[in-house]
Every structure is written in structure tokens, then in C-alpha cells.
Design an enzyme around this catalytic site. Structure first.
Site, PDB file in Angstrom:
ATOM      1  N   GLY A  28       0.819  -1.213   0.000  1.00  0.00           N
ATOM      2  CA  GLY A  28       0.000   0.000   0.000  1.00  0.00           C
ATOM      3  C   GLY A  28       0.849   1.258   0.000  1.00  0.00           C
ATOM      4  O   GLY A  28       2.069   1.219   0.135  1.00  0.00           O
ATOM      5  N   ASP A  82       3.014  -2.761   8.148  1.00  0.00           N
ATOM      6  CA  ASP A  82       1.967  -2.755   7.141  1.00  0.00           C
ATOM      7  C   ASP A  82       1.022  -1.583   7.382  1.00  0.00           C
ATOM      8  O   ASP A  82       1.176  -0.845   8.375  1.00  0.00           O
ATOM      9  CB  ASP A  82       1.190  -4.089   7.187  1.00  0.00           C
ATOM     10  CG  ASP A  82       0.540  -4.448   5.854  1.00  0.00           C
ATOM     11  OD1 ASP A  82       0.186  -5.621   5.659  1.00  0.00           O
ATOM     12  OD2 ASP A  82       0.372  -3.540   5.012  1.00  0.00           O
ATOM     13  N   ASP A  85      -6.814  -0.185   6.091  1.00  0.00           N
ATOM     14  CA  ASP A  85      -7.858   0.660   5.488  1.00  0.00           C
ATOM     15  C   ASP A  85      -8.744   1.315   6.543  1.00  0.00           C
ATOM     16  O   ASP A  85      -9.344   2.358   6.304  1.00  0.00           O
ATOM     17  CB  ASP A  85      -8.731  -0.195   4.553  1.00  0.00           C
ATOM     18  CG  ASP A  85      -7.908  -0.748   3.409  1.00  0.00           C
ATOM     19  OD1 ASP A  85      -7.392   0.058   2.611  1.00  0.00           O
ATOM     20  OD2 ASP A  85      -7.724  -1.983   3.364  1.00  0.00           O
ATOM     21  N   GLU A 104      -0.847 -10.772   3.533  1.00  0.00           N
ATOM     22  CA  GLU A 104      -0.677  -9.855   4.671  1.00  0.00           C
ATOM     23  C   GLU A 104      -1.082 -10.524   5.982  1.00  0.00           C
ATOM     24  O   GLU A 104      -0.404 -10.386   6.995  1.00  0.00           O
ATOM     25  CB  GLU A 104      -1.512  -8.588   4.454  1.00  0.00           C
ATOM     26  CG  GLU A 104      -0.945  -7.684   3.368  1.00  0.00           C
ATOM     27  CD  GLU A 104      -1.831  -6.490   3.090  1.00  0.00           C
ATOM     28  OE1 GLU A 104      -3.059  -6.626   3.111  1.00  0.00           O
ATOM     29  OE2 GLU A 104      -1.266  -5.403   2.854  1.00  0.00           O
TER      30      GLU A 104
HETATM   31  O1  LIG Z   1      -4.375  -3.872   3.186  1.00  0.00           O
HETATM   32  C1  LIG Z   1      -3.729  -3.306   2.328  1.00  0.00           C
HETATM   33  C2  LIG Z   1      -3.492  -3.883   0.978  1.00  0.00           C
HETATM   34  O2  LIG Z   1      -4.174  -5.083   0.776  1.00  0.00           O
HETATM   35  C3  LIG Z   1      -3.138  -1.947   2.572  1.00  0.00           C
HETATM   36  O3  LIG Z   1      -2.220  -2.001   3.672  1.00  0.00           O
HETATM   37  C4  LIG Z   1      -4.269  -1.005   2.900  1.00  0.00           C
HETATM   38  O4  LIG Z   1      -5.151  -1.008   1.776  1.00  0.00           O
HETATM   39  C5  LIG Z   1      -3.801   0.425   3.196  1.00  0.00           C
HETATM   40  O5  LIG Z   1      -3.259   0.972   2.016  1.00  0.00           O
HETATM   41  P1  LIG Z   1      -2.865   2.535   1.986  1.00  0.00           P
HETATM   42  O6  LIG Z   1      -1.704   2.706   2.929  1.00  0.00           O
HETATM   43  O7  LIG Z   1      -2.501   2.778   0.557  1.00  0.00           O
HETATM   44  O8  LIG Z   1      -4.094   3.321   2.440  1.00  0.00           O
END
Ligand SMILES: O=C(CO)[C@H](O)[C@H](O)COP(=O)(O)O
Length: 222
Positions: A28, A82, A85, A104
Site C-alpha cells: 500500500g 503494514d 484501510d 498480509e
Molecule cells: O491492506 C492493504 C493492501 O491489501 C493496505 O495495507 C491497505 O489497503 C492500506 O493501504 P494505503 O496505505 O494505501 O491506504
């Protein structure tokens, strides 16, 4: 819009990286700030002997571009870095917005510590904002979607089945009134479901960007 906060979160989290560590490498745009900073530290020799477990092909490509060694099978990951969302006060997460939830969750589950980097927009008192991603195999998938809807959701295939995960599967985005963590087991029981984007009782720390600073929320004692 929240790029400054994403960066602030990543710059705070990366202070915990030490040479010789085994790291989970998330997916992400927020984790990208972390990967770029880690890459520069490795390239400059300030950090050495890192092994990374990438949670997507994109993350693997970025890590390798900086010369970070990556593997797909290792024990005792020290820290998983990580994004998320959405997160609640207990550190429960919704993940999978980037379609990487399967790898993940495997990496997070097998890490001693899970550090989540987010901007301030990701917080909710109760998880309800972000549609819950569910990865399903491309076989009888319409029936699998119907069974999830029977639990009270409105579901759609991501990009009308044009999005295919790194594992060759579809992603279904599920809109519940609110995403109770109990849904994780109920959805996983449905044949055809590979993984659910609810990360319950996994987070160790949350690094939440606030403007150009970062608030650290301790979820589990280290
Ligand atoms: O779970 C994920 C990918 O599958 C990402 O960590 C999540 O979507 C957050 O992404 P971003 O930092 O671009 O908002």
C-alpha cells in the site's frame, strides 16, 4: 491528501528497525514510504542483513530494487510493517484495499510484532466505513458471493472480476452496516472463501500520522 501523515507514520515506525532483523513488508501507499526509507538505509549501509517477507509482488519488486533480500518462507519474523484501510480503538483492522489481504494476514499471524502505519482518516470507533474485502477462488464464485450476502451485506466483485489477486483469486468487496469482528469466522466458514480482511487481535502498535507528527498507540504489550 493525507500523504504527510502517512509519511510521518512510516518515519516513526522505521526507528524500530535494527540490522539483522526479519521483517514483514506490507502493501500500500503508506507502507511505500516505509519501504523507500528502508531501502535508502540499506543502500547507505546504515542497516544491514535485513530479510524481508513481501506481502505482494509489488512490494517484492520495490524491496528488491533497493537490494533488500526477500524470501517467501521463514520463521520468527521480528516485526511486520503494514498499513490498514480502517482501525478501531482495540487495534482491529480492515485490510485488503490493495488486494493483498491473504499474504498480509499470513505474515502478520507469523510475526512477533505487527506495526500498523496509518493516516488519521483510517480511525473509526466501530469498523464500518471501508467495504470488507474477501478473497474467493474463481470457482462457483457467484454462489460464494450470495452466501456472504445472506449474512447481511451488499457485495460486488472488485472491478467486475477484472481484479485478480497475486494468488489468482477474485476479491469481493462487502458492505455491511458495520463490520463486527465475529463476521470473520462466519465468512471464512463459507466454502470458496480464502481469506477475510478483518485482522482481529493481531496488532501490536499503531503509528497514526497527525499532521507532520505521529501518535503511537500501544495495543499489545511488547
Ligand atoms: O491492506 C492493504 C493492501 O491489501 C493496505 O495495507 C491497505 O489497503 C492500506 O493501504 P494505503 O496505505 O494505501 O491506504
Amino acid at each position: 491528501m493525507f500523504e504527510e501523515e502517512k509519511r510521518a507514520a512510516a518515519m516513526e515506525a522505521i526507528k524500530h528497525v535494527k540490522s539483522g532483523m526479519k521483517l514483514g513488508l506490507g502493501t500500500g501507499s503508506t507502507t511505500r514510504y516505509f519501504l523507500d526509507a528502508l531501502g535508502e538505509l540499506v543502500k547507505s549501509g546504515k542497516i544491514t542483513d535485513i530479510i524481508g517477507v513481501p506481502t505482494s509482488k509489488k512490494t517484492e519488486e520495490i524491496a528488491n530494487s533497493y537490494g533488500i533480500k526477500t524470501v517467501n518462507n521463514i520463521n520468527n519474523i521480528d516485526i511486520d510493517f503494514d498499513g490498514a484501510d480502517e482501525f478501531d480503538p482495540d487495534g482491529n483492522l480492515i485490510k485488503g484495499g490493495g488486494g493483498a489481504l491473504v499474504r498480509e494476514k499470513i505474515v502478520a499471524y507469523n510475526s512477533k510484532n505487527v506495526f500498523i502505519m496509518v493516516d488519521s482518516s483510517k480511525f473509526s470507533e466501530k469498523l464500518h466505513k471501508f467495504p470488507l474485502p474477501v478473497e474467493v477462488i474463481p470457482f462457483m464464485e457467484d454462489q460464494t458471493l450470495s452466501h456472504i450476502e445472506e449474512l447481511g451485506a451488499k457485495c460486488t466483485f472488485r472491478d467486475n472480476k477484472k481484479f485478480i489477486s497475486d494468488n489468482g483469486n477474485y476479491i469481493i468487496d462487502c458492505r455491511f452496516d458495520y463490520t463486527d469482528t465475529g463476521l470473520e469466522q462466519k465468512i471464512k466458514m463459507i466454502p470458496g472463501v480464502v481469506e477475510v480482511g478483518i485482522f482481529h487481535n493481531i496488532t501490536t502498535k499503531i503509528f497514526k500520522g497527525n499532521g507532520n507528527t505521529c501518535e503511537i498507540i500501544d495495543i499489545k504489550k511488547l
